[in-house]
Design an enzyme around this catalytic site. Structure first.
Site, PDB file in Angstrom:
ATOM      1  N   ASP A  10     -32.064   5.376  -2.431  1.00  0.00           N
ATOM      2  CA  ASP A  10     -30.722   5.751  -2.877  1.00  0.00           C
ATOM      3  C   ASP A  10     -29.840   4.541  -3.201  1.00  0.00           C
ATOM      4  O   ASP A  10     -30.096   3.435  -2.722  1.00  0.00           O
ATOM      5  CB  ASP A  10     -29.989   6.517  -1.768  1.00  0.00           C
ATOM      6  CG  ASP A  10     -30.580   7.893  -1.509  1.00  0.00           C
ATOM      7  OD1 ASP A  10     -31.669   8.192  -2.025  1.00  0.00           O
ATOM      8  OD2 ASP A  10     -29.930   8.650  -0.772  1.00  0.00           O
TER       9      ASP A  10
ATOM     10  N   HIS B 196     -32.906   2.913   1.059  1.00  0.00           N
ATOM     11  CA  HIS B 196     -31.900   2.433   0.098  1.00  0.00           C
ATOM     12  C   HIS B 196     -32.409   1.151  -0.554  1.00  0.00           C
ATOM     13  O   HIS B 196     -32.661   0.170   0.158  1.00  0.00           O
ATOM     14  CB  HIS B 196     -30.568   2.166   0.808  1.00  0.00           C
ATOM     15  CG  HIS B 196     -29.989   3.401   1.448  1.00  0.00           C
ATOM     16  ND1 HIS B 196     -30.401   3.856   2.670  1.00  0.00           N
ATOM     17  CD2 HIS B 196     -29.056   4.276   0.994  1.00  0.00           C
ATOM     18  CE1 HIS B 196     -29.735   4.976   2.962  1.00  0.00           C
ATOM     19  NE2 HIS B 196     -28.915   5.258   1.964  1.00  0.00           N
TER      20      HIS B 196
HETATM   21 NI    NI Z   1     -26.018   7.048  -0.803  1.00  0.00          NI
END
Ligand code: NI
Length: 299
Positions: free
Chosen positions: A110, A254
């Site tokens: 992400d 991430h």
């Molecule tokens: Ni996020």
């Protein structure tokens, strides 16, 4: 999460054009476009409406663009902007993987693309692993768009992680629509891909977010394995948490953290040793996840 500087600048004050106002825009864009290099909405494809964005802001349209080239094949005076480019990525052929029968894991990244995303793509390519990237529009806008194209060309799936990464339930319904619609438009323009997945920032969703997602054809993808890689920026911790996943898991990471990317080779090795295949979300669910519905993954 940490976002790098906003490359979009004045995009913070959106104003959607739709319905009647869009028609007015179309009336004016043809003669104006032949005189000025207006970025984005000037291609013949845009004029027939097949890739028209859900929302278009004047600020986006006013952004300076590379000079468009006249394309003789598109009729007199036709202008080829980068919506009509023929260098859009081509996805590799879809794979048929039966995740009911073999062990699959969906790795998700992400908040990018960021500085470590290209090295991550190199690693994934080296292992033949596919993943899903939930991209933030303002991170991708501009320089990140070539990274989006590379993701598509290498078989990864893209998902919508909003434009600004807000807490969606705190926004008005129209602002939710704007957050999702703008990123939907950017990815379509940059890659030719219409995304079918979204992930609400912080995992925060409600009935209005579900309704807007459904409207845009987006399934809501949550997760069942959280590496907490934003908090514990240590590759060995991230790899250990990721590999606690069982078959059918969705692992949250991430790609804006160096430590996460450093963790990826060891977690790929560990999963591969246990016989896992690395699949996209659409592969995990054997086709198209249902728009609006929430998916958490898990055995
Ligand atoms: Ni996020």
């Amino acid at each position: 999460m940490i976002l790098r500087g906003d490359p979009a600048g004045p995009l913070a004050a959106p104003a959607a054009l739709s319905g009647g106002s869009m028609r007015v825009w179309r009336v004016w864009v043809v003669p104006v476009a032949s005189l000025f290099a207006i970025w984005g909405c000037t291609s013949p494809i845009a004029l027939v409406g097949s890739v028209e964005p859900a929302t278009v802001t004047p600020a986006v349209l006013a952004r300076p663009a590379p000079a468009p080239a006249v394309s003789p094949g598109l009729g007199p005076g036709a202008i080829r902007s980068h919506w009509a480019r023929d260098d859009l990525p081509v996805s590799p052929r879809a794979r048929r993987i039966d995740c009911e029968r073999i062990r699959c894991v969906a790795l998700t990244f992400d908040d990018g693309p960021g500085a470590y995303t290209e090295p991550l793509l190199d690693i994934l390519a080296g292992y033949g692993a596919r993943a899903t990237f939930f991209v933030v529009g303002r991170m991708a806008f501009g320089d990140g768009e070539s990274t989006l194209r590379r993701m598509v060309a290498e078989g990864h799936e893209l998902g919508n992680h909003t434009w600004d990464h807000p807490q969606l339930p705190l926004l008005s319904q129209s602002a939710i629509r704007e957050e999702l619609g703008r990123t939907q438009w950017l990815v379509k323009r940059a890659t030719g891909v219409t995304m079918i997945l979204m992930r609400p920032p912080y995992g925060l969703t409600d009935s209005r977010v579900a309704a807007e997602s459904r409207q845009l054809g987006l399934a809501q993808i949550l997760w069942n394995v959280d590496t907490l890689d934003w908090r514990d920026q240590d590759p060995s911790i991230v790899a250990r948490r990721a590999t606690e996943a069982g078959p059918g898991s969705i692992v949250l990471m991430h790609d804006i953290h160096r430590s996460t990317v450093q963790a990826v080779p060891r977690l790929l090795d560990e999963f591969a040793a246990r016989g896992y295949r690395f699949v996209t979300l659409s592969e995990l669910y054997g086709g198209r996840p249902a728009p609006g519905r929430k998916y958490y993954g898990g055995p």
